[in-house]
Design an enzyme around this catalytic site. Structure first.
Site: not given
Length: 271
Positions: A144, A147, A155
Site C-alpha cells: 500500500k 499510504q 507524523h
C-alpha cells in the site's frame, strides 16, 4: 518594543529554581534511566532504522506478492484500541485527581504516587508511538505504497522524537493535554482500522472516515490554542517545550488541512 523583547527573552530563558540548570530544561531524574529514555542513541537508532525501512521496504517488495495480514491487523488494531483507552483513562484520571489546570500546569517532579503515575503514562504514550511505527511496515508488506505519504512518515517520526523529549524533561504538567486528546483520537482511529481490516463488506459501516480526519484536526487546533495560551502567561513550565509543541502542532495542522482537501473536498469537486 524593548519591554516586549525583554518579556519574550525572559520567557525563553526562564528556568524554575528547582531545576539543575542546563539551558531551559533539565533531565527529569525520575524518568532519565527508564527504557528508551536515557540515551538518545536508542531512540536515534530506532528512527534511523524506520527511515531506512521506508526507503528500502517498497524496493524489496517490488517483485513480491502482497502479504495477507488481515487477521493479524484485526488483532493488532484492537490491541491498539485497548492500549489507547488505557492511556486515555490514565491521563484523564491522574490529571483529575491531581487537580490539573488547563491554563497553567507545572510539572511535579516529586516521587509522590500521582506525579509518578502521570510520568508513567507519559512513558507508555512514548512507547505507543514507537509501536505505531509498525503501521508503516504493514503498509509496505501489503504494498500500500500510496499510504507512505510525507504526512504519514513525518507524523510517525516526529511523534517519537517529540515524546522522548517530553518523557525525559517534562513528564507531566502541560504535556498531559496532548496525550489526553491524542489517546482519545487514536482509540477511535484504531477502531476504524480494525473494522476496515475485517473486509470490504464493512465499508458501508465506515462512512465516517472523513470525520475521523476532522477529529484529528480539531485535536490539533485545541493543542495549538492550549500551548499558545501558555506562552502568553507566566507559567512555571519550560518555554522551549511550549515552542517545540507549538511548531510541531502548526506543521501538522497545515499538513492535515492539505490531506483533508486532497482526500475529500478535491474528490467531491471532481465528481
Amino acid at each position: 518594543m524593548r519591554s516586549v523583547m525583554a518579556f519574550v527573552w525572559e520567557k525563553i530563558m526562564f528556568v524554575d529554581h528547582n531545576f539543575e540548570d542546563i539551558g531551559a530544561v533539565v533531565a527529569d531524574k525520575r524518568t532519565d534511566k527508564w527504557l528508551l529514555v536515557y540515551s538518545p542513541v536508542q531512540m536515534g537508532t530506532i528512527v534511523t532504522m524506520y527511515l531506512v525501512m521506508v526507503w528500502a521496504g517498497p524496493r524489496l517488495m517490488r517483485h513480491r506478492e502482497p502479504v495477507d495480514l488481515r487477521k493479524f491487523l484485526i488483532l493488532y488494531n484492537m490491541a491498539m484500541v485497548g492500549l489507547s483507552v488505557y492511556m486515555f483513562h490514565e491521563f484523564l484520571t491522574t490529571s483529575w485527581l491531581s487537580n490539573y489546570s488547563l491554563l497553567c500546569q507545572p510539572v511535579d517532579f516529586s516521587d509522590r504516587p500521582l506525579p509518578m503515575r502521570m510520568a508513567q503514562v507519559c512513558w507508555w504514550f512514548y512507547l505507543s508511538k514507537i509501536i505505531e511505527l509498525s503501521d508503516t511496515l504493514f503498509f509496505i508488506l501489503r504494498k500500500k505504497n500510496n499510504q507512505l505519504t510525507f504526512l504519514h512518515v513525518f507524523h510517525h517520526t516526529t511523534m517519537v522524537l517529540n515524546w522522548r523529549f517530553v518523557v525525559k524533561y517534562t513528564a507531566g504538567g502541560q504535556s498531559f493535554f496532548m496525550g489526553l486528546l491524542n489517546t482519545f483520537v487514536h482509540s477511535v482511529m484504531y477502531a476504524y482500522y480494525g473494522l476496515a481490516a475485517i473486509g470490504p463488506h464493512m465499508q458501508k459501516y465506515l462512512w465516517w472516515k472523513s470525520y475521523l480526519t476532522l477529529l484529528q484536526l480539531f485535536q490539533l487546533v485545541l493543542v495549538f490554542i492550549h500551548t499558545s495560551h501558555n506562552l502568553l502567561i507566566r507559567c512555571d513550565f519550560p518555554t522551549i517545550s511550549n515552542l517545540v509543541m507549538l511548531g510541531h502542532t502548526s506543521i501538522f495542522i497545515v499538513l492535515f488541512i492539505n490531506f483533508y482537501y486532497r482526500s475529500y473536498l478535491d474528490k467531491r469537486k471532481q465528481k
